[in-house]
Write a protein that holds these residues in place. Structure first.
Motif, PDB file in Angstrom:
ATOM      1  N   LEU A 197       3.585   5.922  -7.242  1.00  0.00           N
ATOM      2  CA  LEU A 197       3.831   6.771  -6.084  1.00  0.00           C
ATOM      3  C   LEU A 197       4.199   5.892  -4.903  1.00  0.00           C
ATOM      4  O   LEU A 197       3.503   4.916  -4.600  1.00  0.00           O
ATOM      5  CB  LEU A 197       2.588   7.597  -5.747  1.00  0.00           C
ATOM      6  CG  LEU A 197       2.077   8.519  -6.850  1.00  0.00           C
ATOM      7  CD1 LEU A 197       0.854   9.290  -6.373  1.00  0.00           C
ATOM      8  CD2 LEU A 197       3.157   9.475  -7.321  1.00  0.00           C
ATOM      9  N   LYS A 254      -0.458   9.274  -1.001  1.00  0.00           N
ATOM     10  CA  LYS A 254      -0.258   8.604  -2.288  1.00  0.00           C
ATOM     11  C   LYS A 254      -1.564   8.353  -3.038  1.00  0.00           C
ATOM     12  O   LYS A 254      -1.639   8.593  -4.243  1.00  0.00           O
ATOM     13  CB  LYS A 254       0.486   7.275  -2.096  1.00  0.00           C
ATOM     14  CG  LYS A 254       1.864   7.420  -1.482  1.00  0.00           C
ATOM     15  CD  LYS A 254       2.550   6.084  -1.282  1.00  0.00           C
ATOM     16  CE  LYS A 254       1.822   5.121  -0.399  1.00  0.00           C
ATOM     17  NZ  LYS A 254       1.830   5.435   1.040  1.00  0.00           N
ATOM     18  N   GLY A 271      -2.455  10.335  -6.233  1.00  0.00           N
ATOM     19  CA  GLY A 271      -2.463   9.450  -7.390  1.00  0.00           C
ATOM     20  C   GLY A 271      -3.740   9.561  -8.205  1.00  0.00           C
ATOM     21  O   GLY A 271      -3.703   9.579  -9.441  1.00  0.00           O
ATOM     22  N   SER A 294      -0.717   3.787  -6.841  1.00  0.00           N
ATOM     23  CA  SER A 294      -0.387   4.173  -5.478  1.00  0.00           C
ATOM     24  C   SER A 294       0.031   2.895  -4.761  1.00  0.00           C
ATOM     25  O   SER A 294      -0.794   2.021  -4.517  1.00  0.00           O
ATOM     26  CB  SER A 294      -1.619   4.792  -4.811  1.00  0.00           C
ATOM     27  OG  SER A 294      -1.404   4.912  -3.432  1.00  0.00           O
ATOM     28  N   TYR A 349       8.633   9.525  -4.948  1.00  0.00           N
ATOM     29  CA  TYR A 349       8.572   9.433  -3.493  1.00  0.00           C
ATOM     30  C   TYR A 349       7.897  10.680  -2.946  1.00  0.00           C
ATOM     31  O   TYR A 349       8.383  11.796  -3.127  1.00  0.00           O
ATOM     32  CB  TYR A 349       9.984   9.283  -2.933  1.00  0.00           C
ATOM     33  CG  TYR A 349      10.133   9.419  -1.435  1.00  0.00           C
ATOM     34  CD1 TYR A 349       9.131   9.063  -0.543  1.00  0.00           C
ATOM     35  CD2 TYR A 349      11.329   9.891  -0.891  1.00  0.00           C
ATOM     36  CE1 TYR A 349       9.283   9.185   0.828  1.00  0.00           C
ATOM     37  CE2 TYR A 349      11.506  10.008   0.478  1.00  0.00           C
ATOM     38  CZ  TYR A 349      10.483   9.666   1.329  1.00  0.00           C
ATOM     39  OH  TYR A 349      10.642   9.778   2.686  1.00  0.00           O
TER      40      TYR A 349
END
Length: 174
Positions: free
Chosen positions: A5, A13, A17, A76, A99
């Motif tokens: 991520l 993230k 994640g 992440s 993204y």
């Protein structure tokens, strides 16, 4: 499944994640946490004592170490990770990159209460932070947009984002 991520700090993230890894039954790694363990000091302390150049070298080394893992994972990455060295091309070659896209205004709203935890913005006033986000995000956008997948995170819970990513990944396999 090997997923990384990427996106600007404050985009979710790490939270997303962790959930994506849980749902997918794979290991989760937060790159900043991994760096802290390897370096035996916090990211903030690395920035303060060693500087950003040293941190970016440690980041690239830690990323390479994680990418060598043979089993599935969700990583992440730090907000700047894809923008330095050949990190992005390496990530894209060895994993699926996602993204997490968020508007600069929403990033500002999230980060203004988290400044003390983030070395790049810790000493900025709200006005300076606003300008920094817009300028820095504009510089990084071309890297982020190269991800295999893009997910708009506005008005979505981290669990919804994780499920969305999981579905996109499953659809691309079939």
């Amino acid at each position: 499944m090997r997923v990384i991520l990427i996106g600007y700090m404050g985009s979710g993230k790490t939270t997303t994640g962790r959930l994506l890894a849980l749902y997918s039954k794979v290991k989760f790694y937060d790159l900043d946490e991994y760096i802290s363990i390897r370096e035996q000091q916090s990211v903030q302390d690395i920035f303060l004592t060693e500087g950003e150049d040293y941190f970016r070298k440690a980041e690239a080394c830690s990323l390479r170490s994680l990418l060598k893992l043979e089993k599935g994972y969700v990583i992440s990455a730090g907000g700047g990770t894809p923008c330095y060295k050949d990190n992005l091309s390496l990530m894209k070659r060895l994993a699926r990159t996602v993204y997490l896209r968020l508007s600069p205004e929403l990033i500002f709203q999230r980060l203004r209460t988290q400044k003390s935890k983030r070395p790049l913005i810790a000493d900025l006033s709200d006005k300076e932070l606003h300008g920094f986000i817009f300028q820095n995000l504009a510089q990084r956008m071309s890297f982020y947009e190269q991800a295999h997948y893009k997910v708009d995170v506005i008005d979505k819970l981290p669990s919804e984002i994780a499920r969305c990513i999981q579905q996109q990944l499953l659809q691309s396999v079939s």
